[in-house]
Scaffold this motif. Structure first.
Motif, PDB file in Angstrom:
ATOM      1  N   ASP A 178      47.834   8.926  28.488  1.00 51.51           N
ATOM      2  CA  ASP A 178      47.186   9.202  27.209  1.00 51.51           C
ATOM      3  C   ASP A 178      47.528   8.173  26.145  1.00 51.51           C
ATOM      4  O   ASP A 178      46.807   8.018  25.171  1.00 51.51           O
ATOM      5  CB  ASP A 178      47.587  10.590  26.687  1.00 51.51           C
ATOM      6  CG  ASP A 178      47.025  11.693  27.550  1.00 51.51           C
ATOM      7  OD1 ASP A 178      46.113  11.413  28.341  1.00 51.51           O
ATOM      8  OD2 ASP A 178      47.495  12.831  27.439  1.00 51.51           O
ATOM      9  N   THR A 179      48.624   7.480  26.324  1.00 51.37           N
ATOM     10  CA  THR A 179      49.035   6.499  25.330  1.00 51.37           C
ATOM     11  C   THR A 179      48.459   5.143  25.711  1.00 51.37           C
ATOM     12  O   THR A 179      48.750   4.629  26.782  1.00 51.37           O
ATOM     13  CB  THR A 179      50.572   6.416  25.249  1.00 51.37           C
ATOM     14  OG1 THR A 179      51.072   7.726  24.996  1.00 51.37           O
ATOM     15  CG2 THR A 179      51.023   5.483  24.150  1.00 51.37           C
ATOM     16  N   ALA A 180      47.629   4.614  24.871  1.00 50.59           N
ATOM     17  CA  ALA A 180      47.015   3.315  25.164  1.00 50.59           C
ATOM     18  C   ALA A 180      48.044   2.205  25.033  1.00 50.59           C
ATOM     19  O   ALA A 180      48.899   2.242  24.165  1.00 50.59           O
ATOM     20  CB  ALA A 180      45.859   3.069  24.197  1.00 50.59           C
ATOM     21  N   ARG A 181      47.924   1.229  25.912  1.00 48.39           N
ATOM     22  CA  ARG A 181      48.822   0.086  25.845  1.00 48.39           C
ATOM     23  C   ARG A 181      48.486  -0.711  24.582  1.00 48.39           C
ATOM     24  O   ARG A 181      47.333  -0.991  24.294  1.00 48.39           O
ATOM     25  CB  ARG A 181      48.621  -0.799  27.080  1.00 48.39           C
ATOM     26  CG  ARG A 181      49.504  -2.015  27.114  1.00 48.39           C
ATOM     27  CD  ARG A 181      49.205  -2.857  28.328  1.00 48.39           C
ATOM     28  NE  ARG A 181      47.842  -3.349  28.355  1.00 48.39           N
ATOM     29  CZ  ARG A 181      47.445  -4.455  27.753  1.00 48.39           C
ATOM     30  NH1 ARG A 181      48.276  -5.176  27.054  1.00 48.39           N
ATOM     31  NH2 ARG A 181      46.193  -4.836  27.835  1.00 48.39           N
ATOM     32  N   ALA A 182      49.501  -1.038  23.853  1.00 46.05           N
ATOM     33  CA  ALA A 182      49.291  -1.778  22.612  1.00 46.05           C
ATOM     34  C   ALA A 182      49.015  -3.240  22.952  1.00 46.05           C
ATOM     35  O   ALA A 182      49.816  -3.893  23.604  1.00 46.05           O
ATOM     36  CB  ALA A 182      50.524  -1.673  21.719  1.00 46.05           C
ATOM     37  N   LEU A 232      39.621 -11.174  22.752  1.00 51.96           N
ATOM     38  CA  LEU A 232      38.619 -10.253  23.290  1.00 51.96           C
ATOM     39  C   LEU A 232      37.455 -10.068  22.325  1.00 51.96           C
ATOM     40  O   LEU A 232      36.291  -9.991  22.746  1.00 51.96           O
ATOM     41  CB  LEU A 232      39.266  -8.908  23.621  1.00 51.96           C
ATOM     42  CG  LEU A 232      40.213  -8.914  24.819  1.00 51.96           C
ATOM     43  CD1 LEU A 232      40.968  -7.590  24.910  1.00 51.96           C
ATOM     44  CD2 LEU A 232      39.455  -9.190  26.105  1.00 51.96           C
ATOM     45  N   ARG A 233      37.744 -10.002  21.043  1.00 54.71           N
ATOM     46  CA  ARG A 233      36.665  -9.861  20.052  1.00 54.71           C
ATOM     47  C   ARG A 233      35.785 -11.110  20.030  1.00 54.71           C
ATOM     48  O   ARG A 233      34.555 -11.016  19.935  1.00 54.71           O
ATOM     49  CB  ARG A 233      37.251  -9.613  18.658  1.00 54.71           C
ATOM     50  CG  ARG A 233      37.755  -8.211  18.494  1.00 54.71           C
ATOM     51  CD  ARG A 233      38.226  -7.932  17.092  1.00 54.71           C
ATOM     52  NE  ARG A 233      38.651  -6.551  16.972  1.00 54.71           N
ATOM     53  CZ  ARG A 233      39.581  -6.134  16.150  1.00 54.71           C
ATOM     54  NH1 ARG A 233      40.186  -6.977  15.335  1.00 54.71           N
ATOM     55  NH2 ARG A 233      39.901  -4.863  16.101  1.00 54.71           N
ATOM     56  N   ARG A 234      36.421 -12.274  20.124  1.00 50.01           N
ATOM     57  CA  ARG A 234      35.675 -13.541  20.141  1.00 50.01           C
ATOM     58  C   ARG A 234      34.773 -13.592  21.394  1.00 50.01           C
ATOM     59  O   ARG A 234      33.605 -13.966  21.319  1.00 50.01           O
ATOM     60  CB  ARG A 234      36.651 -14.720  20.121  1.00 50.01           C
ATOM     61  CG  ARG A 234      36.023 -16.057  19.910  1.00 50.01           C
ATOM     62  CD  ARG A 234      37.014 -17.213  19.664  1.00 50.01           C
ATOM     63  NE  ARG A 234      38.319 -17.070  20.282  1.00 50.01           N
ATOM     64  CZ  ARG A 234      39.450 -16.714  19.637  1.00 50.01           C
ATOM     65  NH1 ARG A 234      39.421 -16.473  18.343  1.00 50.01           N
ATOM     66  NH2 ARG A 234      40.592 -16.620  20.273  1.00 50.01           N
ATOM     67  N   ASP A 265      46.900 -11.595  19.320  1.00 48.80           N
ATOM     68  CA  ASP A 265      46.177 -12.725  19.907  1.00 48.80           C
ATOM     69  C   ASP A 265      45.208 -12.249  20.985  1.00 48.80           C
ATOM     70  O   ASP A 265      44.086 -12.745  21.084  1.00 48.80           O
ATOM     71  CB  ASP A 265      47.162 -13.737  20.500  1.00 48.80           C
ATOM     72  CG  ASP A 265      48.003 -14.429  19.426  1.00 48.80           C
ATOM     73  OD1 ASP A 265      47.541 -14.495  18.271  1.00 48.80           O
ATOM     74  OD2 ASP A 265      49.107 -14.894  19.756  1.00 48.80           O
ATOM     75  N   GLU A 266      45.650 -11.277  21.787  1.00 51.67           N
ATOM     76  CA  GLU A 266      44.788 -10.749  22.844  1.00 51.67           C
ATOM     77  C   GLU A 266      43.568 -10.055  22.247  1.00 51.67           C
ATOM     78  O   GLU A 266      42.448 -10.237  22.719  1.00 51.67           O
ATOM     79  CB  GLU A 266      45.590  -9.771  23.705  1.00 51.67           C
ATOM     80  CG  GLU A 266      44.840  -9.266  24.913  1.00 51.67           C
ATOM     81  CD  GLU A 266      45.667  -8.323  25.775  1.00 51.67           C
ATOM     82  OE1 GLU A 266      45.139  -7.881  26.799  1.00 51.67           O
ATOM     83  OE2 GLU A 266      46.819  -8.018  25.414  1.00 51.67           O
TER      84      GLU A 266
END
Length: 121
Positions: free
Chosen positions: A75-79, A88-90, A83-84
């Motif tokens: 349930d806990t998303a990896r932070a 990913l957004r780019r 930079d990553e």
């Protein structure tokens, strides 16, 4: 319901206790909970030694177990590091631009094939 009035001395003592109360870091809480789980001493003895109430110990223990359960369940998303996330957004932005260009080229191609400029699919 009757409200009892506290003397100024009692209020001062209460304020001093509140101000001098020990604050435990998360590492200290984990250490105390793990000591309790080891079972080498009774919970009562552990709490006396650490200067906490049993209620506090059991609250920390419950919080510790719940956090572990959530983590093991995924349930806990990896932070992700900053930079990553930026990379990913780019990449997502670049892919959206490619899709937009391909869509435009496909529409222009269809128009040229139909010959009348109609934008039918």
């Amino acid at each position: 319901m009757r409200k009892t009035m506290k003397s100024p001395g009692e209020e001062i003592v209460k304020d001093i206790k509140r101000a001098t109360r020990k604050h435990y870091s998360s590492e200290e809480k984990i250490r105390i909970v793990l000591d309790g789980l080891r079972g080498e001493d009774s919970i009562a003895e552990l709490c006396r030694r650490e200067g906490i109430s049993q209620g506090i110990y059991y609250k920390w223990s419950k919080d510790f177990m719940e956090a572990g359960k959530k983590r093991l369940a995924g349930d806990t998303a990896r932070a992700a590091n900053t930079d990553e996330v930026k990379a990913l957004r780019r990449e997502a932005k670049d892919l959206k631009e490619v899709v937009a260009e391909q869509t435009l080229e496909l529409r222009l191609f269809k128009k040229s094939m139909l010959g009348d400029g109609d934008d039918r699919e």
